[in-house]
Design a protein around this motif. Sequence first.
Motif, PDB file in Angstrom:
ATOM      1  N   TRP A  28       1.909   7.020   8.512  1.00  0.00           N
ATOM      2  CA  TRP A  28       2.348   5.634   8.467  1.00  0.00           C
ATOM      3  C   TRP A  28       1.308   4.759   7.766  1.00  0.00           C
ATOM      4  CZ3 TRP A  28       0.198   1.696  11.829  1.00  0.00           C
ATOM      5  CH2 TRP A  28       0.805   0.460  11.683  1.00  0.00           C
ATOM      6  N   SER A  31       1.278   5.736   3.959  1.00  0.00           N
ATOM      7  CA  SER A  31       2.501   5.358   3.249  1.00  0.00           C
ATOM      8  C   SER A  31       2.664   3.849   3.135  1.00  0.00           C
ATOM      9  CB  SER A  31       3.730   5.961   3.931  1.00  0.00           C
ATOM     10  OG  SER A  31       3.918   5.383   5.205  1.00  0.00           O
ATOM     11  N   SER A  32       2.076   3.080   4.052  1.00  0.00           N
ATOM     12  CA  SER A  32       2.218   1.632   3.973  1.00  0.00           C
ATOM     13  C   SER A  32       1.088   0.977   3.174  1.00  0.00           C
ATOM     14  CB  SER A  32       2.273   1.033   5.379  1.00  0.00           C
ATOM     15  OG  SER A  32       1.038   1.201   6.036  1.00  0.00           O
ATOM     16  N   TYR A  35       2.140  -1.009  -0.034  1.00  0.00           N
ATOM     17  CA  TYR A  35       2.820  -2.249   0.328  1.00  0.00           C
ATOM     18  C   TYR A  35       1.829  -3.282   0.848  1.00  0.00           C
ATOM     19  CZ  TYR A  35       5.735  -5.533   2.888  1.00  0.00           C
ATOM     20  OH  TYR A  35       6.319  -6.670   3.364  1.00  0.00           O
ATOM     21  N   ASP A  36       0.861  -2.837   1.630  1.00  0.00           N
ATOM     22  CA  ASP A  36      -0.131  -3.759   2.180  1.00  0.00           C
ATOM     23  C   ASP A  36      -1.038  -4.323   1.102  1.00  0.00           C
ATOM     24  OD1 ASP A  36       0.858  -3.451   4.721  1.00  0.00           O
ATOM     25  OD2 ASP A  36      -0.570  -1.880   5.269  1.00  0.00           O
ATOM     26  N   THR A  41      -2.549  -9.434   4.050  1.00  0.00           N
ATOM     27  CA  THR A  41      -2.369  -8.861   5.390  1.00  0.00           C
ATOM     28  C   THR A  41      -2.961  -9.795   6.427  1.00  0.00           C
ATOM     29  OG1 THR A  41      -4.438  -7.648   5.191  1.00  0.00           O
ATOM     30  CG2 THR A  41      -2.418  -6.496   4.552  1.00  0.00           C
ATOM     31  N   ASP A  45      -2.479  -7.468  12.108  1.00  0.00           N
ATOM     32  CA  ASP A  45      -1.868  -6.226  11.639  1.00  0.00           C
ATOM     33  C   ASP A  45      -2.898  -5.110  11.548  1.00  0.00           C
ATOM     34  OD1 ASP A  45       0.565  -7.473  11.442  1.00  0.00           O
ATOM     35  OD2 ASP A  45       0.451  -7.775   9.269  1.00  0.00           O
TER      36      ASP A  45
END
Length: 108
Positions: A28, A31-32, A35-36, A41, A45
Motif C-alpha cells: 500500500w 503503490s500510493s 500519487y502522494d 500530503t 496522513d
Amino acid sequence: MMTPQSKLRIANVLMLAGILPLLLGIYWMVSSAPYDMQRPTQVGDMFLMIGKLMFAYIFALIISGASGLWSAGIAKRHPGTQANTSKIIRIVVCIVLIVPVVLRVLAG
C-alpha cells in the motif's frame, strides 16, 4: 493428538497470516507513493501510514515469530518430518522481519 505434519501445517498458516498485513502495508505504501508525490500530503496522513506499518510489524513479529519458533522446534524434535516448505517459509519470515531493522540501523 496432532501429528507433527499437522502441527507444521498450522505453524505455516500462522506464519503466513502473520506477515500478510505487513506485506499488504508495504504494498500500500509503495503503490500510493506516486500519487502522494503529486499532491501535498498532510502530516496526519504520514503519521497514520507509519502507525499502520508499525502495528503490522509488531503483529507480524509476534504471530510469525512465535509460529516460526514453534515450527523450528517441531522440525528439530521430528527430524524425519518432511519440512522443506516450512523451512522456506521460516526463511522468508526471517527476511521480512529482519529487513526493516537492518534498514533502520543503516539509515541512522
